[in-house]
Design an enzyme around this catalytic site. Sequence first.
Site, short mmCIF file in Angstrom:
data_model
loop_
_atom_site.label_atom_id
_atom_site.label_comp_id
_atom_site.label_asym_id
_atom_site.label_seq_id
_atom_site.Cartn_x
_atom_site.Cartn_y
_atom_site.Cartn_z
N ASP A 97 14.66 55.45 -26.03
CA ASP A 97 15.11 56.47 -26.96
C ASP A 97 14.14 56.51 -28.13
OD1 ASP A 97 16.66 58.10 -28.65
OD2 ASP A 97 18.53 57.19 -27.97
N ASP A 198 14.95 61.88 -29.68
CA ASP A 198 16.04 62.09 -30.63
C ASP A 198 15.80 63.35 -31.47
OD1 ASP A 198 18.40 60.74 -31.94
OD2 ASP A 198 17.10 60.87 -33.69
N GLU A 249 16.89 65.76 -27.20
CA GLU A 249 18.18 66.02 -27.83
C GLU A 249 17.99 67.19 -28.77
OE1 GLU A 249 21.62 64.06 -30.64
OE2 GLU A 249 19.53 63.70 -31.04
N HIS A 323 26.93 58.33 -27.47
CA HIS A 323 27.30 57.46 -28.58
C HIS A 323 27.63 58.23 -29.85
CE1 HIS A 323 23.19 58.59 -29.07
NE2 HIS A 323 23.21 58.15 -30.32
N ASP A 324 27.48 59.55 -29.83
CA ASP A 324 27.82 60.37 -31.00
C ASP A 324 29.10 61.17 -30.80
OD1 ASP A 324 25.43 59.65 -32.33
OD2 ASP A 324 24.31 61.26 -31.33
#
Length: 553
Positions: A97, A198, A249, A323-324
């Site tokens: 990531d 990200d 993302e 995870h968000d």
Amino acid sequence: MSTDFRKSTVYQIYPKSFCDTNNDGLGDLRGVIEKLDYIKELGVDYIWLTPFFVSPQNDNGYDVEDYYNIDPRYGTMADVEELIAEGKKRGIGLMFDMVFNHVSTRHEWFRKAMDGDPYYKDFFFFRKGKGKDVPPTNWESKFGGNAWEYVEKFDEYYLHLFDVTQADLNWDNENVRKEIQKIVRFWMDKGVRGFRFDVVNLISKAAFEDDETGDGRKYYTDGPNIHKYLKELHDMTFGTDAEILTVGEMSSTSIENCYQYAGADTGELSMVFSFHHLKVDFMGNEKWVLVPADFGKLKKIIFEWQTKMAEHNAWNAVFWCNHDQPRVVSRFGDEGKYWKESAKMLATIIHCLRGTPYVYQGEEIGMTNTDFTEISRFKDVESLNHYQILQDKGLSASDALRIVQVHSRDNGRTPMQWNDSAYAGFTSADSEEPWIGVNSNYTKINAASQLEDPDSIFHYYQKLIALRKEVDVIAFGDIEPLAESHPSVFAYRRTYEGHELIVAANFYGRECCWKDAPDMSGFEKLTGNYHEETAPKNGEWTLKPYEAQVWYK
Ligand code: GLC
Ligand code: CA
């Protein structure tokens, strides 16, 4: 392992909450190595690990201090190398990531900038305020407050779209882009098989102007040089290896930009995460409110992205969880009576779509939102900031807490529930308290019990992941939405080389009837979450609560 990402499934790990092997209450890389056989059993092709680089952990590792070294709390470089090698043995590629919109303010580049070195100051956005105590623009940080932080010794502000300890990088500076390419190549040389970038569509800033009607995002979302920078990164790094999987993302992106980002031959990325379908329980862009999920909107958005991306030969990542995000079974399903059925129904919808499915740790066993009843148990910087902001706006502490309970990113960050021993087997009984509380439902919801139960959510995911490899229409087919205006049914048809797949799901906990259901003669049932079949009769299909079925011809 399938190297064709259209047949692949990715498993996402948030290492801090996955498995702790040295009893300090924090998950670590050795924990991931220990669980590789479990992941292998699920049948996935890639593991995406959220960041474990050196970091002060103000945003749980999304604030990177050093991209070339491992945070000792997670392990060592030797652990990373072993993980890559052990993954490879099992046919699982590792995806890292990469957080390149910003760095931690403890990163060497930022420290040198703060020492006044002009070379490094230009790695960031330092700007004069508009007046005394007036920041350069009115943009809002995504974690709350203004997006500019004042630095007295320069009488300037620096930009941080996220936390004040996450300083935005200036991609217009070629030296920044070269440093980033170097980092990507370093990890490619270590054998990394994929990258998740990200918030990568925020890297090109348009103009530093006040946003009269919004929070500033129109000035930096899908900015003017974004495609140029992504193409360059592609050409200089992962583009040299066609088998490397990349996913961007994309925060608040537009579909038109995604045709480019994730086009089959645009030379940018393999696929994109977009989030519009996960804002159907927001009010516009405002997340910190309580509104029921809008099912009509959810379908409309998913179908629009499915059909238009297909028309433009571009590829989606398909997912409910990360995870968000809150846990999907709590969000769109039912944690109670229909826990198992609704978790499987939601899985069915995602895994038969056109795109690469992502499974977030614990989703495959139906993990639910946290059961925290006090704000002190929440850890996430975004949640804590907004808890305060909501009260500043006049909400009572208990109303603010209620909103945080529903929307907090911590819902997805409680420790993985491995078994029914103390701390759910995330760490051993005599270890430090886990960094964040374990959900007390672990005695019922855990991996060990599901591995034993042939009818478990885990085994259902396993089946769906295998189907994508076996049935070409799932991997390659076109998609046609069905029952578009039905108030409870989520259904679609996939077609490929004379084969057809019909997916039908009841999104709610009451039986429902789908009139004008398609003619299913000659079809066989591939899977479903009830054992008795309720095939359509005379064009009518009655679906039990949260029922989902997949049929093939
Ligand atoms: C992404 C990450 C999130 C992080 C943010 C800033 O949205 O998924 O966890 O806080 O970027 O890096
Ligand atoms: Ca540990």
